[in-house]
Design an enzyme around this catalytic site. Structure first.
Site, PDB file in Angstrom:
ATOM      1  N   GLU A  78       0.382  24.821  -6.469  1.00 51.48           N
ATOM      2  CA  GLU A  78       1.840  24.915  -6.446  1.00 51.48           C
ATOM      3  C   GLU A  78       2.355  25.026  -5.018  1.00 51.48           C
ATOM      4  O   GLU A  78       3.298  24.332  -4.627  1.00 51.48           O
ATOM      5  CB  GLU A  78       2.285  26.124  -7.279  1.00 51.48           C
ATOM      6  CG  GLU A  78       3.758  26.469  -7.177  1.00 51.48           C
ATOM      7  CD  GLU A  78       4.676  25.415  -7.761  1.00 51.48           C
ATOM      8  OE1 GLU A  78       5.896  25.509  -7.543  1.00 51.48           O
ATOM      9  OE2 GLU A  78       4.179  24.482  -8.430  1.00 51.48           O
ATOM     10  N   HIS A  81       1.717  21.868  -2.880  1.00 53.75           N
ATOM     11  CA  HIS A  81       2.692  20.842  -3.279  1.00 53.75           C
ATOM     12  C   HIS A  81       4.052  21.120  -2.641  1.00 53.75           C
ATOM     13  O   HIS A  81       4.725  20.205  -2.144  1.00 53.75           O
ATOM     14  CB  HIS A  81       2.813  20.813  -4.805  1.00 53.75           C
ATOM     15  CG  HIS A  81       3.800  19.796  -5.300  1.00 53.75           C
ATOM     16  ND1 HIS A  81       4.941  20.148  -5.979  1.00 53.75           N
ATOM     17  CD2 HIS A  81       3.826  18.441  -5.199  1.00 53.75           C
ATOM     18  CE1 HIS A  81       5.627  19.061  -6.282  1.00 53.75           C
ATOM     19  NE2 HIS A  81       4.975  18.016  -5.827  1.00 53.75           N
ATOM     20  N   HIS A 143      12.413  15.699 -12.368  1.00 59.51           N
ATOM     21  CA  HIS A 143      11.667  15.903 -11.121  1.00 59.51           C
ATOM     22  C   HIS A 143      10.605  14.819 -10.951  1.00 59.51           C
ATOM     23  O   HIS A 143      10.410  14.292  -9.838  1.00 59.51           O
ATOM     24  CB  HIS A 143      11.022  17.287 -11.157  1.00 59.51           C
ATOM     25  CG  HIS A 143      10.518  17.760  -9.834  1.00 59.51           C
ATOM     26  ND1 HIS A 143      11.172  17.533  -8.645  1.00 59.51           N
ATOM     27  CD2 HIS A 143       9.403  18.461  -9.500  1.00 59.51           C
ATOM     28  CE1 HIS A 143      10.499  18.054  -7.648  1.00 59.51           C
ATOM     29  NE2 HIS A 143       9.410  18.619  -8.129  1.00 59.51           N
ATOM     30  N   HIS A 312      -3.581   8.291 -14.061  1.00 65.06           N
ATOM     31  CA  HIS A 312      -2.615   7.592 -14.909  1.00 65.06           C
ATOM     32  C   HIS A 312      -1.209   7.745 -14.323  1.00 65.06           C
ATOM     33  O   HIS A 312      -0.421   6.791 -14.316  1.00 65.06           O
ATOM     34  CB  HIS A 312      -2.683   8.157 -16.327  1.00 65.06           C
ATOM     35  CG  HIS A 312      -1.898   7.371 -17.333  1.00 65.06           C
ATOM     36  ND1 HIS A 312      -2.056   6.016 -17.511  1.00 65.06           N
ATOM     37  CD2 HIS A 312      -0.952   7.757 -18.231  1.00 65.06           C
ATOM     38  CE1 HIS A 312      -1.249   5.597 -18.469  1.00 65.06           C
ATOM     39  NE2 HIS A 312      -0.558   6.639 -18.910  1.00 65.06           N
TER      40      HIS A 312
END
Length: 338
Positions: A78, A81, A143, A312
């Site tokens: 977290e 990022h 987001h 993906h």
């Protein structure tokens, strides 16, 4: 020797695009590893610039946030990022400054860097709301879409600043079909990315654990009205999802149907590009689509492995970027330069 048409900020835009890819990948890793609430506050993490480390700090943090106890395995993705996204924002600020300084130069984009600045500021707000609203599906999906859009616009900006010649694409302007089909394909891919984000935000990826059937049926019980009710209340912690199985099944099935529709459009665009002698772009589209379909099926068959799920997400972003670049090349006003 021909004078280089590359703009001064090309290298900066390219670096920002690569960083945006990292932000997208790490964002998907954070979401898919259930680390979206690894830090329950924003912009700090339990009141720290990184995370509480000592036993005393952890005890205080657990007392302050008893519903979300400290889990250091979730705090680091977290916070990495967040800092990486902040770094991307600084890159975009630098691009705006460079664009203003060189605004009088021929073919120097200005509106696009300004749009990117507005978008990255909005992304910062979405990042904060993702935490403070406890993974509210609407914000989580927005987001994700914002991150993909930021990457796409940076790729377009990099292309425009590169000064590369694409004279072969000027000939395609004679054909209305490829341009029209490219626009429709872009819209369909965007819709499919939204469905993927909505699937992830509502933890519906494993609503169907078999393929090509779902829950051993071709059409199991599915509650589309609840699955696509965008009036989720603000307040609950949405980690793990709140929807019943039929609603999640409806979301998952919609994503599968969307994948079929998107595949048809992407293949149609590839075929149209082959018809106007753009086999390289057509091969890139088909290759990305094939990988993306294989990853999507693998997510179901192998029960959502983290590495496959992250790839993906990346595949969806790269497919969107490719379709968007094709649209830019087909619709640019200047017949020679991007």
């Amino acid at each position: 020797m021909r004078k280089s048409l590359r703009k001064p900020s090309f290298g900066l835009a390219l670096a920002a695009t690569l960083m945006a890819i990292c932000v997208v990948v790490l964002g998907s890793f954070t979401r898919l590893s259930h680390a979206g609430l690894g830090c329950p506050d924003w912009p700090t993490c339990y009141g720290h610039i990184w995370a509480p480390q000592t036993a005393i700090d952890i005890a205080i943090a657990n007392e302050t946030y008893p519903e979300i106890p400290v889990n250091l395995a979730k705090t680091w993705p977290e916070m990495v990022h967040r800092y990486l996204a902040t770094g991307l924002g600084l890159f975009i600020v630098a691009l705006v400054i460079m664009a203003i300084r060189h605004r009088r130069e021929h073919n120097q984009p200005l509106k696009l860097p300004l749009l990117l600045l507005c978008l990255v500021l909005l992304q910062g707000a979405f990042g904060a709301w993702t935490v403070t609203l406890k993974l509210w599906p609407q914000v989580v999906t927005a987001h994700l879409l914002g991150g993909f859009t930021t990457l796409t616009l940076l790729a377009i900006l990099t292309l425009r600043l590169s000064g590369n010649r694409f004279s072969a694409f000027a000939q395609i302007k004679q054909f209305h079909k490829p341009r029209q089909l490219a626009a429709w394909t872009l819209a369909v891919v965007l819709m499919q990315i939204f469905l993927g984000g909505w699937t992830s935000a509502n933890y519906a990826a494993l609503a169907c654990t078999d393929f090509p059937k779902c829950q051993t049926q071709w059409w199991p019980e599915a509650d589309f009205e609840t699955g696509f009710d965008f009036a989720h209340p603000i307040g609950p912690n949405y980690e793990g999802g709140k929807l019943a199985v039929p609603a999640r099944t409806a979301i998952h099935l919609s994503h599968r149907i969307g994948a079929i529709v998107a595949s048809v459009f992407v293949l149609g665009l590839a075929w149209a590009l082959i018809g106007v002698r753009q086999r390289g772009w057509a091969a890139l589209l088909v290759g990305l689509l094939a990988v993306q379909v294989a990853l999507g099926i693998s997510n179901v068959v192998f029960s959502l492995p983290l590495s496959v799920a992250v790839l993906h997400n990346l595949g969806g972003a790269l497919l969107l970027v490719t379709v968007a670049l094709i649209n830019v090349l087909l619709n640019r006003k200047d017949p020679i330069y991007v």
